[in-house]
Design an enzyme around this catalytic site. Structure first.
Site, PDB file in Angstrom:
ATOM      1  N   ARG A   4       0.817  -1.236   0.000  1.00  0.00           N
ATOM      2  CA  ARG A   4       0.000   0.000   0.000  1.00  0.00           C
ATOM      3  C   ARG A   4       0.841   1.272   0.000  1.00  0.00           C
ATOM      4  NH1 ARG A   4      -3.162  -3.180   3.526  1.00  0.00           N
ATOM      5  NH2 ARG A   4      -4.904  -4.039   2.339  1.00  0.00           N
ATOM      6  N   LYS A  15       3.693  11.466 -11.370  1.00  0.00           N
ATOM      7  CA  LYS A  15       2.831  10.658 -12.248  1.00  0.00           C
ATOM      8  C   LYS A  15       3.512   9.313 -12.448  1.00  0.00           C
ATOM      9  CE  LYS A  15       0.242  13.954 -15.072  1.00  0.00           C
ATOM     10  NZ  LYS A  15       0.053  14.553 -16.420  1.00  0.00           N
ATOM     11  N   GLU A  29      11.169  18.770 -24.350  1.00  0.00           N
ATOM     12  CA  GLU A  29      10.445  19.075 -23.102  1.00  0.00           C
ATOM     13  C   GLU A  29      11.014  20.335 -22.450  1.00  0.00           C
ATOM     14  OE1 GLU A  29       7.749  17.485 -22.080  1.00  0.00           O
ATOM     15  OE2 GLU A  29       7.820  15.517 -23.017  1.00  0.00           O
ATOM     16  N   LYS A  52       8.242  23.178 -12.983  1.00  0.00           N
ATOM     17  CA  LYS A  52       7.357  22.026 -12.780  1.00  0.00           C
ATOM     18  C   LYS A  52       6.981  21.874 -11.312  1.00  0.00           C
ATOM     19  CE  LYS A  52       6.120  17.448 -13.907  1.00  0.00           C
ATOM     20  NZ  LYS A  52       6.234  16.298 -14.793  1.00  0.00           N
ATOM     21  N   GLU A 101      -3.658  17.475 -11.459  1.00  0.00           N
ATOM     22  CA  GLU A 101      -4.078  17.989 -12.773  1.00  0.00           C
ATOM     23  C   GLU A 101      -5.568  18.314 -12.849  1.00  0.00           C
ATOM     24  OE1 GLU A 101      -1.770  16.320 -16.071  1.00  0.00           O
ATOM     25  OE2 GLU A 101      -3.543  16.579 -17.319  1.00  0.00           O
ATOM     26  N   ARG A 129      -1.858  22.197 -14.223  1.00  0.00           N
ATOM     27  CA  ARG A 129      -0.857  21.170 -14.573  1.00  0.00           C
ATOM     28  C   ARG A 129      -1.029  20.696 -16.014  1.00  0.00           C
ATOM     29  NH1 ARG A 129       1.583  16.110 -11.035  1.00  0.00           N
ATOM     30  NH2 ARG A 129       2.907  15.336 -12.711  1.00  0.00           N
ATOM     31  N   ASN A 181       1.094  19.634 -20.731  1.00  0.00           N
ATOM     32  CA  ASN A 181       0.799  18.745 -21.864  1.00  0.00           C
ATOM     33  C   ASN A 181       0.850  19.484 -23.198  1.00  0.00           C
ATOM     34  OD1 ASN A 181       0.367  16.749 -19.988  1.00  0.00           O
ATOM     35  ND2 ASN A 181      -1.830  17.143 -19.862  1.00  0.00           N
ATOM     36  N   HIS A 191       1.356  17.703 -26.481  1.00  0.00           N
ATOM     37  CA  HIS A 191       1.284  16.272 -26.215  1.00  0.00           C
ATOM     38  C   HIS A 191       0.062  15.584 -26.821  1.00  0.00           C
ATOM     39  CE1 HIS A 191       4.657  17.039 -23.627  1.00  0.00           C
ATOM     40  NE2 HIS A 191       4.729  15.782 -23.262  1.00  0.00           N
ATOM     41  N   HIS A 214       0.954  12.608 -28.958  1.00  0.00           N
ATOM     42  CA  HIS A 214       0.543  11.236 -28.628  1.00  0.00           C
ATOM     43  C   HIS A 214      -0.110  10.566 -29.820  1.00  0.00           C
ATOM     44  CE1 HIS A 214       0.401  11.949 -23.994  1.00  0.00           C
ATOM     45  NE2 HIS A 214       1.591  11.559 -24.408  1.00  0.00           N
ATOM     46  N   HIS A 244       9.400  10.043 -28.238  1.00  0.00           N
ATOM     47  CA  HIS A 244       8.413  10.902 -27.578  1.00  0.00           C
ATOM     48  C   HIS A 244       8.696  12.394 -27.788  1.00  0.00           C
ATOM     49  CE1 HIS A 244       5.516  12.309 -24.645  1.00  0.00           C
ATOM     50  NE2 HIS A 244       6.475  12.953 -24.014  1.00  0.00           N
TER      51      HIS A 244
HETATM   52  N1  GLY Z   1       4.418  15.236 -17.971  1.00  0.00           N
HETATM   53  C1  GLY Z   1       3.394  16.117 -17.574  1.00  0.00           C
HETATM   54  C2  GLY Z   1       3.117  16.081 -16.099  1.00  0.00           C
HETATM   55  O1  GLY Z   1       3.872  15.517 -15.348  1.00  0.00           O
HETATM   56  O2  GLY Z   1       2.126  16.606 -15.684  1.00  0.00           O
END
Ligand code: GLY
Length: 367
Positions: A122, A144, A186, A228, A238, A242, A246, A249, A253, A267
């Protein structure tokens, strides 16, 4: 060494940025838990060949027992199959809740190890040691975690913050030009989405990027990480801003999905084209000037990116890209959310992008 903090209360953590700072791992482990005597390291073949011995030596010198699991490199490792393998390896080596796992590699290793850490008993601690530019400026920070499934990329995952991130510039020196440049997309993204001065600084220092200047890299990485960390501390899961991270992206994607998340298109290369799309589409909607669009394209070309998808995959059609974009994003009332630009250095969330207008853009562009 530069230290940035992600301010998330009792889930907050420090990010250490510097050259040849890998040995700080033992202090961090000791601070987290002085009773942890053994360490599980999750890594992949390329990183293991070059650097695992170096990391092991640092840990052995301080008396740690080490168990390392070396996985195949590449996106297909972010799977349920390897999730089970990593999880069972940790259980077999008695990783406790108050132990820290170490993710030693690029985004694939960080995302997979973070996901394991978030579910192992957990939730146990984990430390990110990102080894690519992409993972150093983006995926290792912010919590993430994810693996892929046959149904799509990153569909299984959690928000789960690491306990520390160690960003050591020395690992960037051995990256291929292509992988190094891919991560730079990035970096450029941060300038485009929120800091024109930074964008201009990058434009004017392409020479330092190309020679992988240590001082330059340390500063730009620290800058991206700070941006960030600030965004994540205001919007961890998000719900709002946040999503600006993207930028490029959703288009990107779609290109990655169509090229099978393979070596055909990395990427960052997809994100570079996606940022051009975001800029051009913003112009189409009268948000961005044509001269700004040209500046974005010119800079990306100078860095060495191809800026049209046809350069990577000639078969791609507008229909298929639109289909992927609509799968990636929730569509309601024939509208979707896209990150657009109304200036270089200022992105915004456009919640009601008209699909028909998007479709017209893609058809005119790709056909
Ligand atoms: N890669 C975008 C984020 O971490 O929100």
């Amino acid at each position: 060494m530069i230290i940035q903090n992600v301010a998330l209360g009792n889930r907050g953590y420090d990010i250490f940025i510097g050259n040849q700072i890998i040995n700080s791992i033992t202090d961090i482990l000791h601070t987290l838990n002085p009773n942890q005597k053994s360490v599980v390291i999750i890594t992949e073949t390329n990183v293991a060949d070059l650097y695992l011995k170096m990391l092991n030596d640092v840990l052995i010198e301080k008396g740690y027992e080490i168990h390392s699991l070396v996985l195949p490199s590449g996106e297909s490792t972010k799977s349920l199959l390897f999730f089970e393998q990593v999880m069972r390896f940790c259980l077999q080596h008695n990783v406790e809740r108050n132990h820290a796992l170490i993710a030693f590699g690029g985004g694939v290793i960080g995302d997979l190890t973070g996901f394991v850490a978030s579910t192992l008993r957990r939730g146990c601690r984990f430390i990110q040691i990102p080894t690519t530019l992409l993972s150093q400026v983006d995926s290792s920070v912010g919590g993430k975690t994810a693996i892929n499934s046959l149904e799509g990329k990153n569909l299984i995952g959690t928000f789960y913050q690491p306990s520390a991130v160690i960003i050591d510039i020395q690992f960037l020196k051995s990256l291929s030009n292509r992988v190094y440049r891919s991560g730079y997309a990035e970096v450029i993204k941060y300038g485009l989405l929120g800091d024109k001065q930074f964008f201009d600084y990058l434009r004017h220092h392409n020479d330092l990027f190309l020679v992988r200047d240590t001082h330059f890299l340390m500063n730009i990485i620290a800058h991206c990480v700070k941006m960030k960390a600030d965004i994540v501390s205001r919007d961890e899961t998000e719900q709002g801003e946040r999503a600006l991270l993207n930028l490029g992206h959703t288009f990107g994607h779609a290109y990655e999905a169509e090229t099978g998340y393979s070596d055909i298109l990395h990427h960052g290369e997809a994100v570079a084209i996606g940022m051009v799309d975001a800029a051009e589409f913003s112009y189409r909607l009268n948000y961005l000037s044509l001269s700004d669009v040209s500046m974005v394209k010119k800079f990306l070309v100078e860095v060495g990116f191809n800026i049209t998808i046809k350069d990577y995959a000639s078969h791609i059609s507008a229909e298929i890209i639109l289909k992927h974009m609509m799968q990636d994003k929730k569509v309601s009332n024939n509208q979707m959310t896209l990150i657009l630009l109304n200036n270089i250095g200022h992105a915004f969330i456009n919640k009601n992008t008209d699909i028909q207008v998007l479709s017209d853009y893609l058809f005119n562009k790709i056909l």
